[in-house]
Each structure stands twice: as C-alpha cells, then as structure tokens.
Write an enzyme that holds these catalytic residues in place. Structure first.
Site, PDB file in Angstrom:
ATOM      1  N   LYS A 183       3.361  -4.846  13.443  1.00 31.71           N
ATOM      2  CA  LYS A 183       2.821  -6.186  13.748  1.00 31.71           C
ATOM      3  C   LYS A 183       1.841  -6.649  12.663  1.00 31.71           C
ATOM      4  O   LYS A 183       1.906  -7.775  12.204  1.00 31.71           O
ATOM      5  CB  LYS A 183       2.093  -6.191  15.110  1.00 31.71           C
ATOM      6  CG  LYS A 183       2.972  -5.789  16.276  1.00 31.71           C
ATOM      7  CD  LYS A 183       2.270  -5.981  17.609  1.00 31.71           C
ATOM      8  CE  LYS A 183       1.100  -5.053  17.835  1.00 31.71           C
ATOM      9  NZ  LYS A 183       1.447  -3.638  18.034  1.00 31.71           N
ATOM     10  N   ARG A 196      -3.764  11.835   9.202  1.00 32.43           N
ATOM     11  CA  ARG A 196      -4.973  11.050   9.498  1.00 32.43           C
ATOM     12  C   ARG A 196      -5.510  11.455  10.865  1.00 32.43           C
ATOM     13  O   ARG A 196      -4.734  11.680  11.794  1.00 32.43           O
ATOM     14  CB  ARG A 196      -4.618   9.557   9.552  1.00 32.43           C
ATOM     15  CG  ARG A 196      -4.670   8.882   8.205  1.00 32.43           C
ATOM     16  CD  ARG A 196      -4.169   7.468   8.273  1.00 32.43           C
ATOM     17  NE  ARG A 196      -4.642   6.743   9.452  1.00 32.43           N
ATOM     18  CZ  ARG A 196      -4.641   5.420   9.544  1.00 32.43           C
ATOM     19  NH1 ARG A 196      -4.229   4.678   8.535  1.00 32.43           N
ATOM     20  NH2 ARG A 196      -5.044   4.819  10.634  1.00 32.43           N
TER      21      ARG A 196
END
Ligand code: AMP
Length: 218
Positions: A16, A165
C-alpha cells in the site's frame, strides 16, 4: 474540479505504501494520509499520542477506535479542499462506518496479494549496512552470493549478512495478517455493496504505467 477521495486497502506488506508513493509522485495534488505513519511519527517524537499508542504498535495490535477515529477525522478535516488517499484506515467495519459518516469516499482501491507472497516479501527484506540499498532474500537478492546468508552489495561492493529486521519477525507478522484477514471481509463487503471497490490486478504495482494508474483513479 472537486477533490477526489480514495481508500487503499490490503494486508500489511501488500504494498500500500509503495503504491501510494507512486500515486503521489505522479499526481502530486493527491495527499497521502497513512495512520501507521502518523502513529510511528508520534511514537518516535514521544508525544502524548505516541505514549498512548506505543504498546499497541509494538504488539502488532489495533489502536482503539476512540483514538484512531479522532486522529483520522482531525487530519482529514485539515485537508477539506484536497484530494487524498487514506492508507491503513479503515481496518474494521466500525471504522468504515465512521469514515462514511464524515466523508464521502469515491473509490476503494484493493490490493489483493496472496499471504505466502506477503510473507516472503516482509520476512526476506534486508538492506546494505553501508549504502542502504534494499534487497530481498527470496525475491531480490544481490547478484553475488558468498554464503547462505552472505552477499556482496551490487551497489557499493560492501559485504552484507542477512539480518532480520526486529519488527519483521514471523510471529508478529502472522498475528498482523490474522487480524487483517478477520477484519477485512466485512469492510470489503461494506464497500462492495456501495459499489466503491476497484481491484488492482497485479502483485507489483511498480509495473503499472501512469495511464494505468490514471484509469484506476478515474
Ligand atoms: P501500518 O503501518 O498501517 O501497518 O500500521 C502500523 C500499526 O499502527 C498497526 O499495527 C496498528 O497498531 C496501528 N494502526 C494503523 N492504522 C490503524 C487503524 N486504522 N486502526 C487501529 N490501529 C491502526
């Protein structure tokens, strides 16, 4: 011309943010409003709002509607003359109803990306510690591989070791995807009934041309 109002809808990792950046780059009069960005910014700056929402963000849980709805309404009221694209809101039927009670939405752009593709995208991402170039272990690794998790950066030649991460763990991601799927269906049905849905039929929105994006928006 009347301002146009869009919602972009899809799972975390569906792309998005990337698609919105591209829309804004091509059509700079459209403002990108991301609830996730607003919350992260406030957490980073340790504002009152940031302190209230930090625990929810850290846990991958939804921030309560009474906080989120007020933030969105306030932000969109400041953009009363502008076209905008709303990213990350609504996530639930009650948020969709809240949004409709205050603003008219022209279109809901739906990014429908399979769960296994999303998992690969998010769990595989890493970057070069020296120059910051972004890679993906599964879909976009550097060309020169030295070991199972070791490469040479295509861009600057530095040694890179794949490190996940800290906010991209599989457990946190599964939780966010479960929450998304549970809440998404009623929201999609709600907008389907109103005839607002436009499905984006590609997994990689970076492949869409300006004309194709213009057709989606018009
Ligand atoms: P995002 O970047 O859109 O994935 O959002 C990051 C985090 O912000 C989410 O995991 C939630 O904790 C919070 N958040 C963003 N948008 C909403 C929303 N519409 N309702 C509740 N919480 C939200």
């Amino acid at each position: 011309m009347d301002p146009k109002r869009y919602v972009i809808f899809g799972a975390p990792g569906a792309g998005k943010g990337t698609f919105c950046s591209r829309i804004v780059e091509l059509f700079p009069h459209i403002k990108h409003v991301s609830t996730g960005d607003i919350f992260r910014e406030n957490v980073k700056n340790e504002t009152e709002l940031g302190k209230k929402v930090k625990e929810f963000l850290d846990a991958g849980k939804l921030v309560p509607d009474e906080i989120t709805n007020a933030i969105v309404k306030d932000k969109l009221e400041q953009l009363s003359q502008d076209s905008w694209i709303l990213d990350g809101f609504p996530r639930t039927l009650s948020q969709a109803e809240f949004l409709s009670s205050h603003f008219n939405i022209d279109k809901v752009l739906v990014l429908d990306v399979p769960r296994d593709v999303i998992k690969k995208r998010i769990l595989g991402r890493f970057s070069c510690p020296k120059c910051g170039k972004i890679y993906n272990k599964f879909t976009l690794p550097p060309k020169d591989q030295k070991g199972e998790n070791e490469w040479i950066c295509d861009n600057c030649g530095a040694d890179i070791t794949f490190v996940q991460r800290s906010d991209d763990t599989e457990e946190a991601l599964e939780k966010r995807l479960d929450i998304y799927e549970k809440n998404a269906q009623p929201v999609l049905e709600y907008y389907e009934k109103k005839g607002k849905i436009v499905k984006i039929g590609t997994e990689n929105t970076l492949e869409l041309s300006k004309e194709e994006i213009m057709n989606i928006l018009n």
